[in-house]
Scaffold this motif. Structure first.
Motif, short mmCIF file in Angstrom:
data_model
loop_
_atom_site.label_atom_id
_atom_site.label_comp_id
_atom_site.label_asym_id
_atom_site.label_seq_id
_atom_site.Cartn_x
_atom_site.Cartn_y
_atom_site.Cartn_z
N PRO A 132 0.83 -1.33 0.07
CA PRO A 132 -0.09 0.11 0.02
C PRO A 132 0.87 1.24 0.08
CG PRO A 132 0.08 -1.10 2.08
CD PRO A 132 0.76 -1.84 1.27
N LEU A 133 0.38 2.26 -0.80
CA LEU A 133 0.95 3.52 -0.82
C LEU A 133 0.07 4.61 -0.07
CD1 LEU A 133 2.56 3.37 -4.45
CD2 LEU A 133 3.67 3.12 -1.95
N ASN A 134 -1.15 4.42 0.35
CA ASN A 134 -1.96 5.46 1.08
C ASN A 134 -2.79 4.44 2.01
OD1 ASN A 134 -3.94 4.50 -0.58
ND2 ASN A 134 -3.71 6.37 -2.07
N ASP A 135 -3.85 5.31 2.66
CA ASP A 135 -4.67 4.75 3.44
C ASP A 135 -6.07 4.44 2.79
OD1 ASP A 135 -2.80 5.08 5.80
OD2 ASP A 135 -3.57 7.22 5.59
N ASP A 136 -5.99 4.24 1.51
CA ASP A 136 -7.25 3.93 0.59
C ASP A 136 -7.65 2.41 1.12
OD1 ASP A 136 -9.31 3.67 -1.08
OD2 ASP A 136 -8.44 4.87 -2.68
N ASP A 137 -9.13 2.21 1.28
CA ASP A 137 -9.51 1.09 1.53
C ASP A 137 -9.53 0.14 0.23
OD1 ASP A 137 -9.98 1.45 4.08
OD2 ASP A 137 -11.86 2.38 3.98
N LEU A 138 -9.30 0.87 -0.92
CA LEU A 138 -9.46 0.32 -2.25
C LEU A 138 -7.94 0.42 -2.93
CD1 LEU A 138 -12.94 1.07 -3.39
CD2 LEU A 138 -12.22 -1.00 -2.30
N PRO A 139 -6.96 -0.11 -2.41
CA PRO A 139 -5.64 0.15 -3.08
C PRO A 139 -5.53 -0.02 -4.51
CG PRO A 139 -5.46 -1.99 -1.80
CD PRO A 139 -6.86 -1.13 -1.48
N ASP A 140 -6.33 -0.72 -4.96
CA ASP A 140 -6.18 -1.39 -6.49
C ASP A 140 -6.67 0.09 -7.28
OD1 ASP A 140 -5.44 -3.27 -8.27
OD2 ASP A 140 -7.50 -3.19 -9.21
N ARG A 141 -7.20 0.80 -6.89
CA ARG A 141 -7.87 2.03 -7.53
C ARG A 141 -6.75 2.90 -8.07
NH1 ARG A 141 -12.85 5.30 -4.74
NH2 ARG A 141 -10.96 5.62 -3.17
N GLN A 142 -5.85 3.09 -6.85
CA GLN A 142 -4.65 3.99 -6.97
C GLN A 142 -3.82 3.42 -8.08
OE1 GLN A 142 -1.62 3.97 -3.85
NE2 GLN A 142 -1.08 6.17 -4.54
N ARG A 143 -3.59 2.03 -8.24
CA ARG A 143 -2.85 1.31 -9.30
C ARG A 143 -3.49 1.43 -10.71
NH1 ARG A 143 -3.47 -2.88 -12.09
NH2 ARG A 143 -5.13 -3.57 -11.14
N VAL A 144 -4.79 1.63 -10.71
CA VAL A 144 -5.38 1.71 -11.89
C VAL A 144 -5.27 3.18 -12.56
CG1 VAL A 144 -7.62 1.62 -13.08
CG2 VAL A 144 -6.93 -0.09 -11.59
N ALA A 145 -5.49 4.01 -11.40
CA ALA A 145 -5.33 5.50 -11.81
C ALA A 145 -3.97 5.82 -12.35
CB ALA A 145 -5.62 6.32 -10.79
N LEU A 146 -2.94 5.24 -11.66
CA LEU A 146 -1.59 5.60 -11.98
C LEU A 146 -1.17 4.99 -13.45
CD1 LEU A 146 0.15 5.51 -8.54
CD2 LEU A 146 -0.42 7.58 -10.04
N THR A 147 -1.76 3.65 -13.78
CA THR A 147 -1.40 2.97 -15.08
C THR A 147 -2.14 4.05 -16.15
OG1 THR A 147 -1.48 0.84 -13.85
CG2 THR A 147 -1.92 0.87 -16.15
N ALA A 148 -3.35 4.25 -15.79
CA ALA A 148 -3.97 5.28 -16.90
C ALA A 148 -3.27 6.43 -17.24
CB ALA A 148 -5.31 5.45 -16.42
N LEU A 149 -2.59 7.00 -16.21
CA LEU A 149 -1.84 8.10 -16.46
C LEU A 149 -0.63 7.79 -17.30
CD1 LEU A 149 -0.94 11.00 -15.91
CD2 LEU A 149 -0.08 10.13 -13.59
N VAL A 150 0.18 6.84 -16.83
CA VAL A 150 1.20 6.37 -17.64
C VAL A 150 0.86 6.01 -19.25
CG1 VAL A 150 2.90 4.63 -17.99
CG2 VAL A 150 2.56 5.45 -15.80
N ALA A 151 -0.36 5.21 -19.30
CA ALA A 151 -0.64 5.03 -20.67
C ALA A 151 -1.04 6.05 -21.31
CB ALA A 151 -1.92 4.14 -20.64
N GLU A 152 -1.66 7.40 -20.90
CA GLU A 152 -1.91 8.60 -21.58
C GLU A 152 -0.70 9.41 -22.00
OE1 GLU A 152 -4.60 11.57 -22.96
OE2 GLU A 152 -4.77 9.55 -22.40
N ILE A 153 0.20 9.28 -21.04
CA ILE A 153 1.57 10.02 -21.35
C ILE A 153 2.37 9.28 -22.48
CG2 ILE A 153 3.92 10.76 -20.50
CD1 ILE A 153 2.74 11.01 -17.80
N ARG A 154 2.18 7.96 -22.48
CA ARG A 154 2.93 7.43 -23.46
C ARG A 154 2.17 7.44 -25.05
NH1 ARG A 154 3.83 1.44 -20.84
NH2 ARG A 154 5.70 1.85 -19.40
N ARG A 155 0.63 7.87 -24.75
CA ARG A 155 -0.05 8.01 -26.19
C ARG A 155 0.40 9.27 -26.71
NH1 ARG A 155 -4.58 10.09 -27.83
NH2 ARG A 155 -4.88 11.20 -25.82
#
Length: 317
Positions: A73-96
């Motif tokens: 975990p990197l924060n106190d979010d009860d749904l840590p996978d949400r952070q991974r999905v959000a950051l993955t989308a950011l990387v994909a948008e920058i690459r695009r």
């Protein structure tokens, strides 16, 4: 009787995960994570600087994703996978927007990424801001812990962030000896580091009116030379425009602590200290690589006046 091992405290888990992210960052990425929040108008970046900024953002996100994929975990979010999905989308948008057939020039790509973060990619923007704030806070905690661990009788100072020279050396390791654009046209680029932040320049292209006036004031021309063709000047201009200077005198004052406007000089404080710079040009045939070079005679004049130290270690010619 079997007892299930106790899970580590959440705060301990967070500290370990954030430390793991920090260990995997380059010197420039760490400086980016430590960079304070910007106050005032946003700095004006050119294409190369905008692309470099996007690469820093992407690199930070990619390193965090590695830990999140391992369930750290990197924060106190009860749904840590949400952070991974959000950051993955950011990387994909920058690459695009920075690679492939949809590639845009640096400033255009930065504009589109920011627009996306302010709209459809809002969750990605929140995830990035949360990540940077937690990394910044963790770095401060590490510095405080290092101070507390020192022997009481000794007067120790808090562990300082990477010096300008350390940041520059880290960047040069990723440039010197690496492939440069081919051809027979002169290709020169430069990196100026101030307060741990890298400002990049290249030969060719216009500079701001303030930088133009500044260089003309500090340089005595000894040959046919144009300041717009100088990578070191272009790197300085990146700093000048990012700080929104309105006069050459203010730049000189901040670098030297000497007020050149009033007579007699009014008390002034040197705001910029320990600045370092390095320039590289493309050499070789048929494949060219980046090699460190000496500043030209013109640059040596304004670098000395502004007390900017050129890194020329290992330069053969």
């Amino acid at each position: 009787m079997f007892q299930e091992p106790r899970r580590p405290d959440r705060a301990v888990q967070l500290a370990r995960s954030l430390d793991a992210v920090l260990r995997g960052l380059t010197a420039e990425q760490r400086a980016f994570a430590q960079r304070p929040k910007h106050v005032g108008p946003a700095p004006v970046l050119d294409d190369d600087q905008s692309r470099a900024e996007l690469m820093l953002i992407s690199g930070l996100a990619e390193r965090a994703i590695v830990e999140l994929q391992q369930g750290n975990p990197l924060n106190d979010d009860d749904l840590p996978d949400r952070q991974r999905v959000a950051l993955t989308a950011l990387v994909a948008e920058i690459r695009r927007l920075t690679a492939g057939h949809e590639r845009r020039e640096g400033r255009d790509a930065m504009r589109l990424v920011l627009a996306w973060l302010g709209g459809e990619g809002g969750e990605s923007g929140e995830a990035l801001r949360d990540l940077r704030e937690r990394l910044r806070a963790r770095l401060k905690e590490q510095a405080s812990a290092d101070v507390a661990a020192q022997p009481a009788p000794a007067q120790q100072q808090a562990q300082a962030p990477a010096t300008n020279q350390e940041v520059l050396s880290g960047l040069l390791r990723d440039i010197i000896g690496h492939q440069a654009p081919g051809g027979d046209q002169a290709k020169v680029k430069s990196v100026l580091v101030i307060d741990g932040v890298a400002y990049r320049g290249k030969n060719g292209g216009a500079v701001s009116a303030v930088t133009d006036a500044l260089i003309r004031r500090l340089v005595t021309s000894v040959e046919d030379w144009t300041l717009t063709g100088c990578a070191e000047v272009h790197a300085l201009d990146a700093f000048v425009t990012s700080r929104n200077y309105t006069s050459a005198s203010d730049v000189v004052k901040d670098f030297t602590g000497v007020n050149r406007v009033t007579v007699p000089p009014a008390p002034a404080q040197q705001m910029v200290k320990g600045a370092v710079i390095a320039a590289m040009d493309a050499r070789g045939y048929p494949t060219r690589v980046w090699e460190k070079r000496l500043p030209c005679e013109h640059c040596r004049q304004w670098l000395a006046t502004l007390r900017i130290t050129p890194d020329t270690r290992g330069v053969l010619s």
